[in-house]
Scaffold this motif. Structure first.
Motif, short mmCIF file in Angstrom:
data_model
loop_
_atom_site.label_atom_id
_atom_site.label_comp_id
_atom_site.label_asym_id
_atom_site.label_seq_id
_atom_site.Cartn_x
_atom_site.Cartn_y
_atom_site.Cartn_z
N ALA A 163 33.65 26.30 31.94
CA ALA A 163 34.20 27.43 31.21
C ALA A 163 33.18 27.69 30.05
O ALA A 163 33.43 28.79 29.43
N GLY A 164 32.06 27.02 29.73
CA GLY A 164 31.21 27.34 28.79
C GLY A 164 29.89 27.56 29.04
O GLY A 164 29.55 27.48 30.35
N ALA A 165 28.93 28.01 28.45
CA ALA A 165 27.63 28.00 28.66
C ALA A 165 26.76 26.88 28.99
O ALA A 165 27.13 25.71 28.38
N THR A 166 25.83 26.88 29.76
CA THR A 166 25.07 25.98 30.33
C THR A 166 23.65 26.29 30.59
O THR A 166 23.29 27.27 31.12
N ASP A 167 22.65 25.36 30.18
CA ASP A 167 21.21 25.60 30.61
C ASP A 167 20.97 25.51 32.11
O ASP A 167 19.84 26.16 32.51
N SER A 168 21.81 25.25 32.70
CA SER A 168 21.64 24.83 34.32
C SER A 168 21.55 26.48 34.66
O SER A 168 20.81 26.63 35.70
N ARG A 169 22.04 27.42 33.95
CA ARG A 169 21.94 28.95 34.63
C ARG A 169 20.25 29.08 34.78
O ARG A 169 19.94 30.09 35.47
N TYR A 170 19.51 28.59 33.79
CA TYR A 170 18.10 28.92 33.86
C TYR A 170 17.31 28.16 34.95
O TYR A 170 16.68 28.96 35.72
N PHE A 171 17.85 27.13 35.52
CA PHE A 171 17.18 26.17 36.50
C PHE A 171 17.68 27.12 37.81
O PHE A 171 16.99 27.03 38.72
N ARG A 172 18.98 27.42 37.92
CA ARG A 172 19.54 28.09 39.02
C ARG A 172 18.90 29.49 39.42
O ARG A 172 18.63 29.71 40.49
N ALA A 173 18.67 30.02 38.31
CA ALA A 173 17.94 31.34 38.34
C ALA A 173 16.44 31.35 39.06
O ALA A 173 15.88 32.21 39.63
N LYS A 174 15.93 30.02 38.80
CA LYS A 174 14.61 29.82 39.64
C LYS A 174 14.82 29.09 40.88
O LYS A 174 13.75 28.59 41.55
N GLY A 175 15.94 28.99 41.28
CA GLY A 175 16.24 28.31 42.86
C GLY A 175 16.38 27.09 42.94
O GLY A 175 16.56 26.43 43.87
N THR A 176 16.57 26.29 41.69
CA THR A 176 16.89 24.86 41.70
C THR A 176 18.27 24.59 41.67
O THR A 176 18.98 25.31 40.74
N ILE A 177 18.82 23.90 42.25
CA ILE A 177 20.33 23.20 42.43
C ILE A 177 20.44 22.36 41.16
O ILE A 177 19.70 21.31 40.81
N ALA A 178 21.55 22.99 40.61
CA ALA A 178 21.83 22.16 39.17
C ALA A 178 23.28 21.94 39.18
O ALA A 178 23.99 22.94 39.09
#
Length: 224
Positions: A163-178
């Motif tokens: 429900a909150g923000a996560t830095d994982s979104r930057y990795f996912r945008a690069k195609g990395t599973i997070a």
């Protein structure tokens, strides 16, 4: 589920269907009592879903953790107006923190907020990001499930939305599973204190959590 008051009117944000929460509810259903099992199974059903959601509205409103991942949300966080007590301010500003569901965009939701508050208020987008997710039908997810079940055989490991923000979104945008994971059991009172002034975890949980993470890191090396 969620109400936003503007101009003495109330706007409600509807439930948004998402593949992650649907998989979560389906996976959780077999472990619930009869009534809750029916609700979880049919929560997103094409024609029974709206009825189930209406019945569950009150209980969902009391469960902030689940309610926050079922709909777009708005939280006023900052108010600013005037500079002197006896002077009527010419302008007033409000900052609102919006958490949007997958499929929604910051620009489109800004337009929705503008529609709600009306033309006398100017709504601008300060910063925004598009929600994203990682596929959970992977060997990596199964590795996490195995590590957690080794520590707790009764554990039910399911995909869930943050429900909150996560830095994982930057990795996912690069195609990395997070994935995000809390590798230990926390009592409700301690789970609700995350990021609070009394944030803490049990010493036993720290040890077990470290073991889970170590097994995951070791296992990742053998994934294709």
């Amino acid at each position: 589920l969620f109400r936003f008051v503007a101009s003495e009117e109330v706007a409600e944000f509807p439930v948004v269907r998402s593949s992650v929460i649907e998989a979560f509810l389906k996976g959780l259903a077999p472990h619930l009592g009869f009534v809750k099992k029916i609700g979880a199974d049919y929560f997103f059903h094409p024609w029974l879903g709206p009825i189930v959601q209406k019945i569950a509205r009150r209980s969902l409103s009391n469960d902030r953790g689940l309610a926050a991942v079922l709909s777009n949300t708005v939280s006023p966080t900052m108010l600013q107006a005037g500079y002197k007590m006896n002077v009527i301010p010419a302008e007033a500003f409000a900052s609102i923190d919006c958490r949007i569901m997958p499929g929604e965009t910051p620009g489109h939701f800004r337009g929705e907020i503008q529609r709600i508050v009306g033309d006398r208020v100017n709504v601008t987008l300060e910063v925004g990001s598009v929600p994203n997710e990682s596929d959970w039908k992977t060997g990596y997810f199964r590795l996490i499930e195995k590590a957690l079940k080794r520590q707790d055989r009764e554990a039910v490991v399911l995909p869930m939305m943050s429900a909150g923000a996560t830095d994982s979104r930057y990795f996912r945008a690069k195609g990395t599973i997070a994935y995000g994971i809390i590798p230990l059991l926390l009592p409700p009172e301690e789970l609700s204190g995350l990021h609070g002034k009394n944030e803490r975890i049990p010493l036993e949980g720290l040890e077990r959590g470290a073991e889970v993470l170590y097994e995951i890191v070791q296992g990742v090396q053998d994934l294709p």
